[in-house]
Design an enzyme around this catalytic site. Structure first.
Site, short mmCIF file in Angstrom:
data_model
loop_
_atom_site.label_atom_id
_atom_site.label_comp_id
_atom_site.label_asym_id
_atom_site.label_seq_id
_atom_site.Cartn_x
_atom_site.Cartn_y
_atom_site.Cartn_z
N PHE A 139 0.83 -1.21 0.00
CA PHE A 139 0.00 0.00 0.00
C PHE A 139 0.87 1.27 0.00
O PHE A 139 0.80 2.09 -0.94
CB PHE A 139 -0.91 -0.06 1.23
N SER A 174 3.63 -11.29 -0.83
CA SER A 174 2.77 -12.02 0.11
C SER A 174 1.45 -11.27 0.29
O SER A 174 0.40 -11.88 0.42
CB SER A 174 3.46 -12.22 1.46
N TYR A 213 3.88 -7.10 16.91
CA TYR A 213 4.13 -6.19 15.78
C TYR A 213 4.88 -4.96 16.25
O TYR A 213 5.91 -4.58 15.68
CB TYR A 213 2.80 -5.78 15.14
N LYS A 264 8.72 -3.65 15.30
CA LYS A 264 9.06 -2.37 14.66
C LYS A 264 10.06 -1.61 15.53
O LYS A 264 10.99 -1.00 15.02
CB LYS A 264 7.80 -1.52 14.42
P1 NAD Z 1 1.50 -3.74 3.04
O1 NAD Z 1 1.23 -5.09 3.60
O2 NAD Z 1 0.64 -3.24 1.94
O3 NAD Z 1 3.03 -3.63 2.60
C1 NAD Z 1 4.05 -4.47 3.04
C2 NAD Z 1 4.70 -5.09 1.82
O4 NAD Z 1 5.81 -5.90 2.25
C3 NAD Z 1 3.74 -5.98 1.03
O5 NAD Z 1 3.74 -5.63 -0.33
C4 NAD Z 1 4.31 -7.39 1.24
O6 NAD Z 1 4.08 -8.23 0.12
C5 NAD Z 1 5.76 -7.10 1.49
N1 NAD Z 1 6.43 -8.15 2.28
C6 NAD Z 1 5.94 -8.78 3.38
N2 NAD Z 1 6.81 -9.70 3.80
C7 NAD Z 1 7.89 -9.64 2.96
C8 NAD Z 1 9.11 -10.36 2.86
N3 NAD Z 1 9.41 -11.35 3.73
N4 NAD Z 1 9.98 -10.04 1.87
C9 NAD Z 1 9.67 -9.05 0.98
N5 NAD Z 1 8.52 -8.35 1.00
C10 NAD Z 1 7.65 -8.65 1.99
O7 NAD Z 1 1.44 -2.73 4.28
P2 NAD Z 1 1.64 -1.14 4.31
O8 NAD Z 1 0.52 -0.61 5.08
O9 NAD Z 1 1.96 -0.60 2.97
O10 NAD Z 1 2.94 -1.03 5.25
C11 NAD Z 1 4.22 -0.72 4.72
C12 NAD Z 1 5.17 -0.41 5.87
O11 NAD Z 1 4.69 0.71 6.58
C13 NAD Z 1 5.33 -1.54 6.88
O12 NAD Z 1 6.67 -1.60 7.29
C14 NAD Z 1 4.45 -1.10 8.03
O13 NAD Z 1 4.93 -1.62 9.26
C15 NAD Z 1 4.62 0.39 7.96
N6 NAD Z 1 3.48 1.12 8.54
C16 NAD Z 1 2.25 1.12 7.94
C17 NAD Z 1 1.21 1.84 8.51
C18 NAD Z 1 -0.17 1.87 7.91
O14 NAD Z 1 -1.07 2.42 8.56
N7 NAD Z 1 -0.39 1.37 6.70
C19 NAD Z 1 1.42 2.53 9.71
C20 NAD Z 1 2.68 2.50 10.29
C21 NAD Z 1 3.71 1.80 9.69
#
Ligand code: NAD
Length: 309
Positions: free
Chosen positions: A11, A34, A139, A143
């Site tokens: 995302f 994934s 989680y 982080k």
């Molecule tokens: P998301 O699940 O859409 O993105 C994570 C991506 O990492 C996915 O595309 C997934 O396929 C990939 N991934 C997972 N395991 C993997 C692996 N072993 N090797 C390679 N790729 C892998 O989630 P997001 O919301 O886009 O989050 C992205 C980052 O932002 C994350 O680190 C999350 O902790 C952080 N984050 C998100 C939010 C939120 O509200 N969306 C808030 C705080 C932090």
């Protein structure tokens, strides 16, 4: 500049990758798909399918890169309670693997996308970066521990590091998994289909919801901001919204007529979350521009266009 984005098909990763590509930068992505969706990426983004713990692959992808954005992670709080080992392997182990590979190859800067979840329950709001972390899920622990690895390995090997603690991000492109879906896409879908909105606890708990474009603006600025090295910086909206208020806004935005029920057996997590943006503004020049009302409207527009069921 030349960027590598881990989690590029996710995302936030895909929104960032597309923005950097539109700005004329060279962008490589790594994602194991994934949960990511490669179709979200512009053709200019060079995506490699692979695991964050695959060091030889990282060595190859890191050649000639100026800045790495590290987003690859497992991202669900409730899922992490069921599978803490998996969260440790991907979120902590994957970060250490990446930092080791960066040390081997040599990259100027790493921007790590951490989470407001590391604060957990706190007495004082809004949350400033010097608050003592109080993680309340595997989680959040993963982080926080990844933050420490990024900063420490960066310090030891002269790699610039920036940690962004992103709060509850939402917007078009956020996928809706069948279980443990994030609250905004879940509520929008339920309201659109006149389904049920389940409020855990009494609904007075608050969160800081930040629109995806604002998060991208902060992430882009973090690659070049001069005073950002070794800093931990909040990225939110700076606005505190209760779940009850979110429900009201979702219903008003969709025009739907969902049933709203309370689940008192689940407390609904941390009582309050609101980001102080003082540091983000000072270091990144960051000022969020999309209100929750407007962000919900933009997200809904996209859901209706793609026919979210
Ligand atoms: P998301 O699940 O859409 O993105 C994570 C991506 O990492 C996915 O595309 C997934 O396929 C990939 N991934 C997972 N395991 C993997 C692996 N072993 N090797 C390679 N790729 C892998 O989630 P997001 O919301 O886009 O989050 C992205 C980052 O932002 C994350 O680190 C999350 O902790 C952080 N984050 C998100 C939010 C939120 O509200 N969306 C808030 C705080 C932090």
């Amino acid at each position: 500049m030349r960027f590598l984005i881990t989690g590029a098909a996710g995302f936030l990763g895909s929104a960032l990758a597309n923005q950097l590509a539109r700005d004329g930068h060279s962008v490589r992505g790594l994602d194991d798909l994934s949960t990511g969706n490669p179709e979200a990426l512009l053709p200019e983004v060079h995506l490699t399918r692979g695991d964050i713990n695959d060091r030889p692959r990282l060595w190859t992808l890191l050649q000639d890169i100026d800045c790495v954005y590290h987003l690859a992670a497992r991202v669900s709080v409730p899922e992490s309670m069921l599978y803490p080992r998996e969260y440790n392997t991907v979120n902590v182990g994957g970060t250490v693997t990446l930092m080791e590979a960066i040390r081997d190859v040599g990259v100027r800067r790493v921007v790590f996308i951490s989470s407001g979840a590391v604060y957990g329950e706190q007495g004082t709001q809004p949350l400033t970066e010097d608050a003592s972390p109080n993680p309340q899920s595997p989680y959040a622990v993963s982080k926080l521990s990844a933050e420490y690895y990024v900063r420490t390995i960066g310090m030891l090997w002269n790699i610039e590091t920036v940690v962004l603690r992103v709060f509850n991000a939402y917007g078009p492109g956020q996928h809706i998994p069948p279980v443990h879906a994030p609250v905004i896409p879940l509520f929008l879908r339920q309201a659109l289909n006149n389904g049920t909105l389940v409020i855990h606890g009494d609904g007075t708990q608050t969160r800081d919801y930040v629109y995806v474009d604002d998060v991208v603006t902060a992430m882009v600025a973090a690659a070049t901001a001069r005073e950002a090295n070794q800093k931990i910086i909040n990225v939110g909206s700076g606005v505190e919204t209760s779940i009850r208020e979110l429900v009201r806004l979702v219903i008003a935005t969709t025009g739907g007529n969902p049933e709203v029920i309370y689940n008192p057996r689940n407390e609904g997590g941390v009582r309050r979350m609101c980001a102080s943006l003082r540091l983000a503004e000072a270091i990144l020049g960051y000022r969020p521009t999309t209100s929750l009302k407007e962000g919900l409207r933009l997200t809904l527009e996209k859901y209706i266009r793609v026919g979210v069921k």
